[in-house]
Scaffold this active site. Structure first.
Site, PDB file in Angstrom:
ATOM      1  N   GLU A 156      -2.651   6.809  51.692  1.00  0.00           N
ATOM      2  CA  GLU A 156      -2.305   6.921  53.119  1.00  0.00           C
ATOM      3  C   GLU A 156      -1.464   8.144  53.467  1.00  0.00           C
ATOM      4  O   GLU A 156      -0.379   8.033  54.038  1.00  0.00           O
ATOM      5  CB  GLU A 156      -1.589   5.642  53.573  1.00  0.00           C
ATOM      6  CG  GLU A 156      -2.457   4.411  53.372  1.00  0.00           C
ATOM      7  CD  GLU A 156      -1.756   3.114  53.778  1.00  0.00           C
ATOM      8  OE1 GLU A 156      -0.585   3.159  54.168  1.00  0.00           O
ATOM      9  OE2 GLU A 156      -2.407   2.068  53.687  1.00  0.00           O
ATOM     10  N   ASN A 197      -6.741   7.290  48.540  1.00  0.00           N
ATOM     11  CA  ASN A 197      -7.033   5.976  49.140  1.00  0.00           C
ATOM     12  C   ASN A 197      -6.437   5.896  50.545  1.00  0.00           C
ATOM     13  O   ASN A 197      -5.274   6.280  50.758  1.00  0.00           O
ATOM     14  CB  ASN A 197      -6.387   4.900  48.237  1.00  0.00           C
ATOM     15  CG  ASN A 197      -6.814   3.491  48.560  1.00  0.00           C
ATOM     16  OD1 ASN A 197      -8.014   3.210  48.658  1.00  0.00           O
ATOM     17  ND2 ASN A 197      -5.854   2.583  48.717  1.00  0.00           N
ATOM     18  N   HIS A 233      -9.625  -2.637  55.662  1.00  0.00           N
ATOM     19  CA  HIS A 233      -8.972  -3.803  56.270  1.00  0.00           C
ATOM     20  C   HIS A 233      -9.554  -3.921  57.675  1.00  0.00           C
ATOM     21  O   HIS A 233      -9.128  -3.223  58.600  1.00  0.00           O
ATOM     22  CB  HIS A 233      -7.455  -3.609  56.318  1.00  0.00           C
ATOM     23  CG  HIS A 233      -6.825  -3.566  54.958  1.00  0.00           C
ATOM     24  ND1 HIS A 233      -6.837  -4.653  54.106  1.00  0.00           N
ATOM     25  CD2 HIS A 233      -6.177  -2.577  54.299  1.00  0.00           C
ATOM     26  CE1 HIS A 233      -6.224  -4.340  52.984  1.00  0.00           C
ATOM     27  NE2 HIS A 233      -5.816  -3.079  53.058  1.00  0.00           N
ATOM     28  N   GLU A 265      -9.979  -2.278  49.384  1.00  0.00           N
ATOM     29  CA  GLU A 265      -9.066  -3.343  49.830  1.00  0.00           C
ATOM     30  C   GLU A 265      -9.709  -4.202  50.914  1.00  0.00           C
ATOM     31  O   GLU A 265      -9.067  -4.592  51.894  1.00  0.00           O
ATOM     32  CB  GLU A 265      -7.758  -2.727  50.366  1.00  0.00           C
ATOM     33  CG  GLU A 265      -7.044  -1.813  49.384  1.00  0.00           C
ATOM     34  CD  GLU A 265      -5.690  -1.313  49.861  1.00  0.00           C
ATOM     35  OE1 GLU A 265      -5.126  -1.915  50.800  1.00  0.00           O
ATOM     36  OE2 GLU A 265      -5.200  -0.320  49.307  1.00  0.00           O
ATOM     37  N   ASP A 267     -10.900  -6.738  53.461  1.00  0.00           N
ATOM     38  CA  ASP A 267     -10.730  -8.063  54.069  1.00  0.00           C
ATOM     39  C   ASP A 267     -11.147  -7.923  55.523  1.00  0.00           C
ATOM     40  O   ASP A 267     -11.107  -6.833  56.089  1.00  0.00           O
ATOM     41  CB  ASP A 267      -9.313  -8.661  53.904  1.00  0.00           C
ATOM     42  CG  ASP A 267      -8.170  -7.727  54.247  1.00  0.00           C
ATOM     43  OD1 ASP A 267      -8.354  -6.819  55.082  1.00  0.00           O
ATOM     44  OD2 ASP A 267      -7.065  -7.900  53.695  1.00  0.00           O
TER      45      ASP A 267
END
Ligand SMILES: O[C@@H]1[C@@H](O)[C@H](O[C@@H]2CO[C@@H](O[C@@H]3CO[C@@H](O)[C@H](O)[C@H]3O)[C@H](O)[C@H]2O)OC[C@H]1O
Length: 348
Positions: A156, A197, A233, A265, A267
């Site tokens: 990030e 990432n 996400h 990651e 979800d």
């Protein structure tokens, strides 16, 4: 390998112990591997490792061929005070992966968050902070040398508009902190694949373009970068650009630079309690993401950010949101979502 017909004949004749090769059990990981990927995996964290039923599910390699520590390899855990390194929590996850025969994605070396205040507020000058950065990376990557399939080296570094996020590393060192970090990681473990990432780089746009520029920056510096992790996400009904082709086009913009991509990651959250319609849409959304990865040869795998709503980070961060994962809070598989992921990988 003995042909199946001969093996069956031997079995019918009562010849026991014949080397009939067992078929791998069907699951999210075995389907991903059958589709040419390296793994389907899950994040996990130390507190839930005392939950026996949870660990049994996580350790089922038919579903999970890889695990990622959600917190235990971050800077605040590993080097809480300068020069003091603590690997107990990270080792517990690495040991579990080794015991289960699972791959390990290591997460993350350099992030503005979960960074101890001695780094953030230390007031270090350029050369001191570079030396602190290199020392942290060298120590941690050396500790896990040979165990990490991937390292998320920098996490990030970008704002949503594609500008660099201001943080202690950027403010003190400038964007060079990114290639410096990659070079230090490569020197400490040449065989680990090194990733940048970030979130909101799953769809084409200024942030995705900026992440591609980070790949170019690291390469221009002469350092190694092997891949880009798309966190993913997501929110039910808005999976990036909402089509497999949009996912693949964006991924291909990265792979054209000579790097792999991974969904790191995943979800897909909704307002809780989830309605039946939301779950149906969520199943479609999971299938879209998996379909995007499946269609891109250099998309190496997909990781969900824990596998059960029981331990999802979402409700604590996004108020009123959750139900984001394929297993519910009682560790019960959500059949519609699970089957959507299975079928998106293919028939196996
Ligand atoms: O109190 C903290 C608690 O807040 C912390 O929560 C973790 C925060 O990070 C989560 O992972 C990140 C999710 O989004 C991406 O931006 C990052 O790349 C991930 O690292 C993690 O799941 C949460 O558990 O945990 C430690 C507690 O002390």
């Amino acid at each position: 390998m003995i042909p199946t017909t001969i093996a069956l004949l031997l079995a019918a004749l009562g010849v026991t112990g014949s080397p009939v090769e067992p078929r791998a059990a069907d699951g999210l990981n075995t389907r991903a591997v059958a589709a040419g990927k390296q793994y389907f995996g899950s994040a996990t964290d130390n507190p839930e490792l005392s939950d026996t039923a949870y660990v049994a599910g996580l350790s089922n390699t038919a579903d999970f061929g890889q695990i990622t520590p959600g917190n235990s390899m971050k800077w605040d855990t590993i080097e809480p005070s300068r020069g003091t390194f603590s690997y107990t929590k990270g080792d517990a996850i690495a040991d579990l992966a080794a015991k289960n025969g699972q791959l390990l994605r290591c997460h993350t070396l350099v992030w503005y968050n979960q960074l101890p205040s001695w780094v953030t507020n230390g007031g270090f000058d350029n050369s001191t902070l570079i030396s602190i950065l290199k020392n942290h990376i060298t120590n941690e990557v050396t500790h896990y040398k040979g165990k990490c399939l991937h390292w998320d080296v920098v996490n990030e570094a970008l704002n949503d508009d594609g500008t660099y996020r201001t943080n202690v590393f950027y403010n003190t060192i400038g964007p060079a902190y990114i290639p410096i970090a990659f070079a230090a990681a490569a020197a400490a473990d040449p065989s680990a694949k090194l990733y940048y990432n970030d979130y909101n780089i799953e769809a084409a746009g200024s942030k995705s373009t900026a992440a591609q520029n980070i790949v170019k920056l690291v390469k221009a510096y002469g350092a190694k970068i092997d891949g880009v992790g798309m966190q993913a996400h997501l929110i039910v009904g808005s999976t990036g650009s909402e089509s497999v082709s949009a996912w693949t086009a964006n991924m291909n913009a990265f792979t054209a630079l000579g790097v792999d991509v991974a969904i790191t990651e995943l979800d897909i959250r909704t307002t809780t309690p989830a309605t039946a319609a939301a779950v149906t849409q969520q199943a479609k959304d999971y299938a879209t993401v998996i379909g995007g990865c499946k269609a891109v040869t250099r998309c190496v795998g997909v990781t969900i950010w824990d596998y059960t709503d029981k331990y999802s980070w979402i409700p604590s961060v996004f108020s009123g949101q959750g139900a984001a994962l394929p297993w519910d809070e009682n560790l019960v598989k959500k059949t519609e979502v699970y089957n959507a992921i299975l079928n998106a990988w293919g028939t196996g």
